[in-house]
Design an enzyme around this catalytic site. Structure first.
Site, mmCIF file in Angstrom:
data_model
loop_
_atom_site.group_PDB
_atom_site.id
_atom_site.type_symbol
_atom_site.label_atom_id
_atom_site.label_comp_id
_atom_site.label_asym_id
_atom_site.label_seq_id
_atom_site.Cartn_x
_atom_site.Cartn_y
_atom_site.Cartn_z
ATOM 1 N N ASP A 196 29.930 35.761 44.386
ATOM 2 C CA ASP A 196 31.352 35.780 44.060
ATOM 3 C C ASP A 196 31.502 34.964 42.782
ATOM 4 O O ASP A 196 31.419 33.748 42.829
ATOM 5 C CB ASP A 196 32.161 35.168 45.203
ATOM 6 C CG ASP A 196 33.612 34.882 44.830
ATOM 7 O OD1 ASP A 196 34.080 35.413 43.815
ATOM 8 O OD2 ASP A 196 34.273 34.110 45.550
ATOM 9 N N GLU B 269 39.172 31.943 37.664
ATOM 10 C CA GLU B 269 39.676 32.654 38.844
ATOM 11 C C GLU B 269 39.694 31.770 40.079
ATOM 12 O O GLU B 269 40.648 31.781 40.848
ATOM 13 C CB GLU B 269 38.838 33.904 39.122
ATOM 14 C CG GLU B 269 39.479 34.879 40.106
ATOM 15 C CD GLU B 269 39.285 34.521 41.577
ATOM 16 O OE1 GLU B 269 40.048 35.039 42.412
ATOM 17 O OE2 GLU B 269 38.386 33.704 41.909
ATOM 18 N N ASP C 186 35.992 42.152 42.385
ATOM 19 C CA ASP C 186 35.703 40.857 43.013
ATOM 20 C C ASP C 186 35.199 41.125 44.430
ATOM 21 O O ASP C 186 35.330 42.232 44.941
ATOM 22 C CB ASP C 186 36.964 39.978 43.002
ATOM 23 C CG ASP C 186 36.638 38.486 42.975
ATOM 24 O OD1 ASP C 186 35.525 38.116 43.394
ATOM 25 O OD2 ASP C 186 37.500 37.698 42.547
ATOM 26 N N HIS D 127 31.802 31.898 49.611
ATOM 27 C CA HIS D 127 31.987 30.489 49.249
ATOM 28 C C HIS D 127 31.004 29.573 49.996
ATOM 29 O O HIS D 127 31.269 28.378 50.165
ATOM 30 C CB HIS D 127 33.445 30.028 49.449
ATOM 31 C CG HIS D 127 34.350 30.583 48.360
ATOM 32 N ND1 HIS D 127 35.597 30.099 48.106
ATOM 33 C CD2 HIS D 127 34.140 31.577 47.452
ATOM 34 C CE1 HIS D 127 36.137 30.768 47.094
ATOM 35 N NE2 HIS D 127 35.267 31.671 46.687
HETATM 36 ZN ZN ZN Z 1 35.916 35.739 43.380
#
Ligand code: ZN
Length: 351
Positions: free
Chosen positions: A188, A222, A243, A323
């Protein structure tokens, strides 16, 4: 001529991208890499003041434009405090949980550009010393950086040149497996950046004339909410964010298809554009999932919130454990690249 998409080539490029440290706020080096990567192609490139890169390919229709965006900035941290014992306290850049980086190797970059390695640990890590090592809360008080230097106090740390405000980036630990996965931090959104760069290369080398002038915005803020909300040319009609697709309980998104987002925390994406993307997938044998991401925002929703009158959409490869230590499969990359390829050559929903 090479067949496109060649996912193994894209995945190699993604590996190079994740290995360049680029926490939000410190993305000059990776932008330089992107510019260099495209320098052999005849494309217009310019950086905005925020440090993002806009690449433009003129199309047949120069009055109605398209924009596609992906972000190179990644999660990271900043030195918040130099503790008396020579350890560093961190302040997060972007949204993640402290447990997602516990035990991770990291790099500290001083303002003069010197780098040091370290490890992100709980203060109470040693089970031979701390009875509550397992239960203690993973938070900014207990999580710290152990620098790989002989330092025992704040003065010695400062003598290395390390100061409050220095950027800290996490080791991506990127690995490509025989079974077709790429596992790494920062997929990401570097997976999408890799796909856009490969798309640009294919358009140029195959001599494809796009139906509309198309901009590619490689955004760099972002993760902190305002990457793609500026520098959108007034002619822009469609704005597609590329994304990560969010995977988890109750989600349709997986690591093997392209995820088309119907709605996220910002509300529904443009219905007409969503249906157009689904139709393109149907017509071209592209495996896809339509999904809703419960806790999510994109550069496309940031652009809408900033007041741009655009048709906005969001697609991407499915990324597991977002994440944290992420993973996706080459088939998700393949279907996402295929959808992008057909999308940029398709007619707009509204001109
Ligand atoms: Zn992202």
């Amino acid at each position: 001529m090479s067949t496109y998409p060649d996912t193994s080539k894209t995945i190699q490029l993604i590996k190079e991208l994740v290995e360049i440290p680029s926490p939000s706020g410190n993305t000059d080096q990776i932008m330089g890499f992107v510019e260099e990567h495209l320098s052999d192609l005849d494309v217009e490139m310019k950086r905005n003041r925020k440090g993002a890169l806009i690449i433009t390919i003129q199309g047949e229709n120069t009055l109605s434009h398209r924009m596609l965006t992906a972000h190179v900035d990644a999660l990271g941290a900043m030195v918040k405090e130099i503790k008396a014992d020579g350890r560093l306290r961190l302040s997060m850049i972007g949204g993640f949980r402290w447990n997602a980086v516990e035990g991770e190797y990291c790099q500290i970059e001083t303002s003069s550009g010197k780098t040091y390695s370290g490890t992100i640990l709980m203060h109470q890590t040693s089970v031979h010393v701390y009875k509550n090592a397992g239960e203690a809360k993973r938070d900014e008080t207990n999580i710290e950086v152990r620098i790989d230097e002989k330092v025992t106090n704040a003065t010695e740390v400062r003598e290395l040149g390390i100061e409050v405000g220095d950027f800290v980036s996490f080791d991506p630990r990127a690995e490509i497996t025989e079974s077709g996965f790429i596992k790494s931090r920062h997929l990401d959104d570097k997976a999408s950046v890799g796909m856009l760069l490969e798309l640009i290369r294919q358009i140029k080398t195959k001599g494809i004339v796009l139906p509309y002038t198309t901009h590619f915005l490689i955004s760099n803020n972002e993760e902190i909410g305002y990457g793609g909300n500026s520098n959108i040319p007034p002619e822009t009609v469609e704005y597609l964010a590329v994304d990560m697709g969010a995977i988890g309980d109750g989600q349709c998104t997986d690591e093997y298809t392209v995820s088309i987002c119907a709605k996220d925390s910002s509300g529904p994406y443009h219905y007409g554009l969503r249906k157009h993307l689904v139709q393109l997938a149907e017509d071209n044998g592209i495996d896809y999932k339509v999904d809703i991401y419960p806790y999510y925002g994109s550069d496309a929703s940031a652009a809408i919130k900033a007041g741009f009158d655009i048709v906005h959409g969001l697609i991407g490869a499915g990324i597991d454990a977002s994440h944290a230590y992420e993973r996706t499969h080459e088939s998700s990359i393949l279907h996402t690249e295929n959808l992008l390829w057909h999308y940029v050559q398709s007619k707009m929903v509204k001109e």
